[in-house]
Motif scaffolding. Structure first.
Motif, PDB file in Angstrom:
ATOM      1  N   GLY A   3      64.835 -72.270  21.785  1.00 55.26           N
ATOM      2  CA  GLY A   3      66.247 -71.916  21.790  1.00 55.26           C
ATOM      3  C   GLY A   3      67.113 -72.992  21.177  1.00 55.26           C
ATOM      4  N   MET A   4      66.796 -74.258  21.474  1.00 51.46           N
ATOM      5  CA  MET A   4      67.555 -75.360  20.878  1.00 51.46           C
ATOM      6  C   MET A   4      67.371 -75.413  19.375  1.00 51.46           C
ATOM      7  SD  MET A   4      67.006 -78.466  23.481  1.00 51.46           S
ATOM      8  CE  MET A   4      67.444 -78.378  25.196  1.00 51.46           C
ATOM      9  N   VAL A   5      66.132 -75.212  18.934  1.00 47.51           N
ATOM     10  CA  VAL A   5      65.847 -75.227  17.492  1.00 47.51           C
ATOM     11  C   VAL A   5      66.565 -74.070  16.802  1.00 47.51           C
ATOM     12  CG1 VAL A   5      64.015 -74.913  15.781  1.00 47.51           C
ATOM     13  CG2 VAL A   5      63.672 -76.457  17.705  1.00 47.51           C
ATOM     14  N   LEU A   6      66.544 -72.887  17.397  1.00 49.72           N
ATOM     15  CA  LEU A   6      67.242 -71.738  16.808  1.00 49.72           C
ATOM     16  C   LEU A   6      68.742 -71.990  16.706  1.00 49.72           C
ATOM     17  CD1 LEU A   6      65.558 -68.582  18.384  1.00 49.72           C
ATOM     18  CD2 LEU A   6      65.545 -69.278  15.996  1.00 49.72           C
ATOM     19  N   PHE A   7      69.316 -72.604  17.728  1.00 53.87           N
ATOM     20  CA  PHE A   7      70.755 -72.860  17.702  1.00 53.87           C
ATOM     21  C   PHE A   7      71.112 -73.878  16.621  1.00 53.87           C
ATOM     22  CE2 PHE A   7      74.770 -74.628  19.157  1.00 53.87           C
ATOM     23  CZ  PHE A   7      75.498 -73.465  19.317  1.00 53.87           C
ATOM     24  N   VAL A   8      70.310 -74.909  16.483  1.00 54.36           N
ATOM     25  CA  VAL A   8      70.562 -75.901  15.432  1.00 54.36           C
ATOM     26  C   VAL A   8      70.398 -75.273  14.051  1.00 54.36           C
ATOM     27  CG1 VAL A   8      69.685 -78.044  14.416  1.00 54.36           C
ATOM     28  CG2 VAL A   8      70.011 -77.873  16.882  1.00 54.36           C
ATOM     29  N   ILE A   9      69.393 -74.430  13.897  1.00 54.92           N
ATOM     30  CA  ILE A   9      69.204 -73.729  12.623  1.00 54.92           C
ATOM     31  C   ILE A   9      70.410 -72.839  12.324  1.00 54.92           C
ATOM     32  CG2 ILE A   9      67.854 -71.904  11.494  1.00 54.92           C
ATOM     33  CD1 ILE A   9      65.376 -73.168  12.733  1.00 54.92           C
TER      34      ILE A   9
END
Length: 59
Positions: free
Chosen positions: A40-46
């Motif tokens: 979820g953190m990676v998706l939000f940063v992307i």
């Protein structure tokens, strides 16, 4: 055609990816599932960086 492409990449896709990122962060933190939280953190940063990378290429 470039206007439609820029609208999709700058307004529509980041919102969808960011929404799923926030859902994954909330779900991962409530279930104490570390991989789901990290995804979820990676998706939000992307979702935050995505428009800048794609629009630089398109424009």
């Amino acid at each position: 055609m470039a206007i439609i492409g820029t609208t999709i990449f700058s307004h529509i896709l980041p919102v969808i990816i960011g929404f799923f990122g926030i859902v994954m962060v909330i779900s991962g933190s409530l279930e104490e599932n570390k991989p789901k939280l990290a995804l979820g953190m990676v998706l939000f940063v992307i979702a935050c960086i995505f428009p800048y990378m794609i629009l630089r290429i398109l424009l």
